[in-house]
Design a protein around this motif. Structure first.
Motif, mmCIF file in Angstrom:
data_model
loop_
_atom_site.group_PDB
_atom_site.id
_atom_site.type_symbol
_atom_site.label_atom_id
_atom_site.label_comp_id
_atom_site.label_asym_id
_atom_site.label_seq_id
_atom_site.Cartn_x
_atom_site.Cartn_y
_atom_site.Cartn_z
ATOM 1 N N LEU A 125 0.715 -1.486 0.190
ATOM 2 C CA LEU A 125 -0.104 0.443 -0.137
ATOM 3 C C LEU A 125 0.871 1.210 0.138
ATOM 4 N N ARG A 126 0.810 1.862 -0.949
ATOM 5 C CA ARG A 126 1.334 3.306 -1.217
ATOM 6 C C ARG A 126 0.704 4.351 0.357
ATOM 7 N N ARG A 127 2.016 4.892 1.108
ATOM 8 C CA ARG A 127 1.630 6.061 1.806
ATOM 9 C C ARG A 127 0.915 7.200 1.241
ATOM 10 N N CYS A 128 -0.352 7.505 1.347
ATOM 11 C CA CYS A 128 -0.679 8.227 0.376
ATOM 12 C C CYS A 128 -1.206 9.196 1.352
ATOM 13 N N PHE A 129 -1.317 9.300 2.988
ATOM 14 C CA PHE A 129 -2.352 9.986 4.008
ATOM 15 C C PHE A 129 -0.558 11.577 4.080
ATOM 16 N N THR A 130 -1.195 11.952 4.296
ATOM 17 C CA THR A 130 -0.519 13.571 3.822
ATOM 18 C C THR A 130 -0.140 13.361 5.170
ATOM 19 N N SER A 131 0.080 13.519 6.885
ATOM 20 C CA SER A 131 0.391 14.057 7.862
ATOM 21 C C SER A 131 0.558 13.333 9.205
ATOM 22 N N THR A 132 1.592 12.902 9.901
ATOM 23 C CA THR A 132 0.749 12.308 11.748
ATOM 24 C C THR A 132 0.779 13.626 12.034
ATOM 25 N N SER A 133 -0.758 13.584 12.613
ATOM 26 C CA SER A 133 -0.918 13.899 13.475
ATOM 27 C C SER A 133 -0.379 14.210 15.176
ATOM 28 N N THR A 134 -0.023 15.024 15.546
ATOM 29 C CA THR A 134 0.876 14.566 16.875
ATOM 30 C C THR A 134 -0.480 15.611 18.196
ATOM 31 N N GLY A 135 -0.953 16.789 17.673
ATOM 32 C CA GLY A 135 -1.287 17.605 18.435
ATOM 33 C C GLY A 135 -2.820 17.514 18.560
ATOM 34 N N LEU A 182 -7.423 17.565 15.466
ATOM 35 C CA LEU A 182 -6.832 17.226 13.615
ATOM 36 C C LEU A 182 -7.672 17.460 13.114
ATOM 37 N N HIS A 183 -7.533 18.140 12.465
ATOM 38 C CA HIS A 183 -8.176 18.552 10.904
ATOM 39 C C HIS A 183 -7.851 17.730 9.253
ATOM 40 N N PHE A 184 -8.860 16.837 9.125
ATOM 41 C CA PHE A 184 -8.304 15.949 8.348
ATOM 42 C C PHE A 184 -9.687 16.810 7.318
ATOM 43 N N ARG A 185 -9.523 15.802 5.675
ATOM 44 C CA ARG A 185 -10.331 15.336 4.646
ATOM 45 C C ARG A 185 -10.926 13.900 4.242
ATOM 46 N N LEU A 186 -11.943 14.023 3.610
ATOM 47 C CA LEU A 186 -11.891 12.846 3.249
ATOM 48 C C LEU A 186 -10.914 12.097 1.994
ATOM 49 N N ARG A 188 -12.225 -2.216 -2.559
ATOM 50 C CA ARG A 188 -12.684 -2.495 -4.048
ATOM 51 C C ARG A 188 -13.729 -3.266 -3.558
ATOM 52 N N ASP A 189 -13.948 -3.830 -2.895
ATOM 53 C CA ASP A 189 -15.143 -4.695 -2.020
ATOM 54 C C ASP A 189 -16.548 -3.760 -0.995
ATOM 55 N N TRP A 190 -15.396 -2.915 -0.710
ATOM 56 C CA TRP A 190 -16.355 -2.499 0.640
ATOM 57 C C TRP A 190 -16.602 -1.184 0.554
ATOM 58 N N ALA A 191 -18.175 -0.739 0.604
ATOM 59 C CA ALA A 191 -17.990 1.314 0.236
ATOM 60 C C ALA A 191 -17.240 1.747 1.711
ATOM 61 N N VAL A 192 -16.256 1.935 2.250
ATOM 62 C CA VAL A 192 -15.476 2.701 3.036
ATOM 63 C C VAL A 192 -14.752 3.792 2.190
ATOM 64 N N VAL A 193 -14.305 4.602 2.870
ATOM 65 C CA VAL A 193 -13.482 5.840 2.886
ATOM 66 C C VAL A 193 -12.813 5.598 4.315
ATOM 67 N N PHE A 194 -11.010 6.092 4.041
ATOM 68 C CA PHE A 194 -10.741 6.874 4.727
ATOM 69 C C PHE A 194 -10.690 8.445 5.268
ATOM 70 N N LYS A 249 -1.585 0.342 18.601
ATOM 71 C CA LYS A 249 -0.268 0.503 18.770
ATOM 72 C C LYS A 249 0.203 0.835 16.821
ATOM 73 N N ASP A 250 -0.574 1.126 16.234
ATOM 74 C CA ASP A 250 -0.545 1.804 14.438
ATOM 75 C C ASP A 250 -0.751 3.042 14.820
ATOM 76 N N ALA A 251 -0.715 3.279 13.911
ATOM 77 C CA ALA A 251 -0.654 5.047 13.090
ATOM 78 C C ALA A 251 -2.427 4.703 12.998
ATOM 79 N N LEU A 252 -3.706 5.689 13.139
ATOM 80 C CA LEU A 252 -4.800 5.202 12.476
ATOM 81 C C LEU A 252 -5.552 6.252 11.989
ATOM 82 N N CYS A 253 -6.482 6.168 11.452
ATOM 83 C CA CYS A 253 -6.564 7.098 10.541
ATOM 84 C C CYS A 253 -8.862 7.091 10.425
#
Length: 221
Positions: free
Chosen positions: A30-40, A43-47, A85-91, A194-198
């Motif tokens: 999986l390509r790391r297509c996320f823009t940044s890691t939020s630590t504060g 949180l600002h995000f878009r879909l 591709r199979d599930w109606a999901v977006v991060f 344990k791992d980074a979340l979206c």
């Protein structure tokens, strides 16, 4: 393209999820297509359009998502290993690896949806809530539930609020469903992240509109 039958089974919370013939596979490559890691906080995000299933259309500068019975023809969709591709999901397009964050979701004309978080590199073979890499609150068949790793727990909530909140405290291992009007936590997951979340969203009718960058309401614990 209509949602596959297997995806429809995935979203029916009132049925036995364990009966699904889902074979999870690691999200290798999986390509790391996320823009940044939020630590504060705040949180600002878009879909993230690159993760969105073909039946989901993004709007309002990628802060909203609408379900289309007939989605994009996959033959015309960009081939992207980050896409569901199979599930109606977006991060969401931000990763969370620490801190305490709060956002809200406006629900419009939807009777089947899921809201929560998932590990950024969760397998795109799965639906959120059906594996140990995602934690969601859902609404289906006029009932609320909490779900992770195919385990469903009913959530006592009268009616369906138009706007709902999600609270996460990464270090404390808390994910809460918040009544945005009453400013009260309705249900809580206790998880050792344990791992980074979206931020993660599943939608099978209607629309969802996200509101990020919000201050946490006072009094939530």
């Amino acid at each position: 393209m209509a949602t596959p039958v297997s995806a429809r089974l995935c979203r029916l919370a009132g049925r036995t999820i364990a009966a699904l013939s889902v074979k999870p596979r690691p999200a290798v490559g999986l390509r790391r297509c996320f823009t940044s890691t939020s630590t504060g906080n705040n949180l600002h995000f878009r879909l993230d359009e690159q993760t969105a299933h073909s039946s989901l259309d993004l709007f309002k500068k990628n802060t909203g998502v609408i379900y289309r019975t007939m989605g994009l023809d996959l033959s015309h969709a960009q081939d992207n290993p980050a896409r569901f591709r199979d599930w109606a999901v977006v991060f969401g397009d931000e990763k969370i690896s620490s801190g305490r964050h709060y956002w809200e979701v406006t629900i419009k004309r939807s009777q089947e949806f899921r809201l929560g978080v998932a590990e950024a590199l969760m397998s795109r073979e799965d639906c959120i809530g059906t594996n140990s890499s995602s934690w969601v609150f859902g609404f289906a068949q006029r009932k609320w539930f909490a779900m992770t790793n195919k385990k469903i727990v009913p959530v006592k909530l009268v009616g369906k609020p138009e706007r709902i909140g999600i609270l996460i405290d990464y270090e404390a291992g808390i994910l809460g469903l918040v009544d945005a009007e009453k400013r009260a936590i309705i249900h809580t997951f206790r998880v050792q992240f344990k791992d980074a979340l979206c931020p993660a969203f599943g939608l099978w009718d209607g629309e969802l509109l996200t509101h990020s960058g919000l201050e946490e309401p006072e009094g939530l614990k």
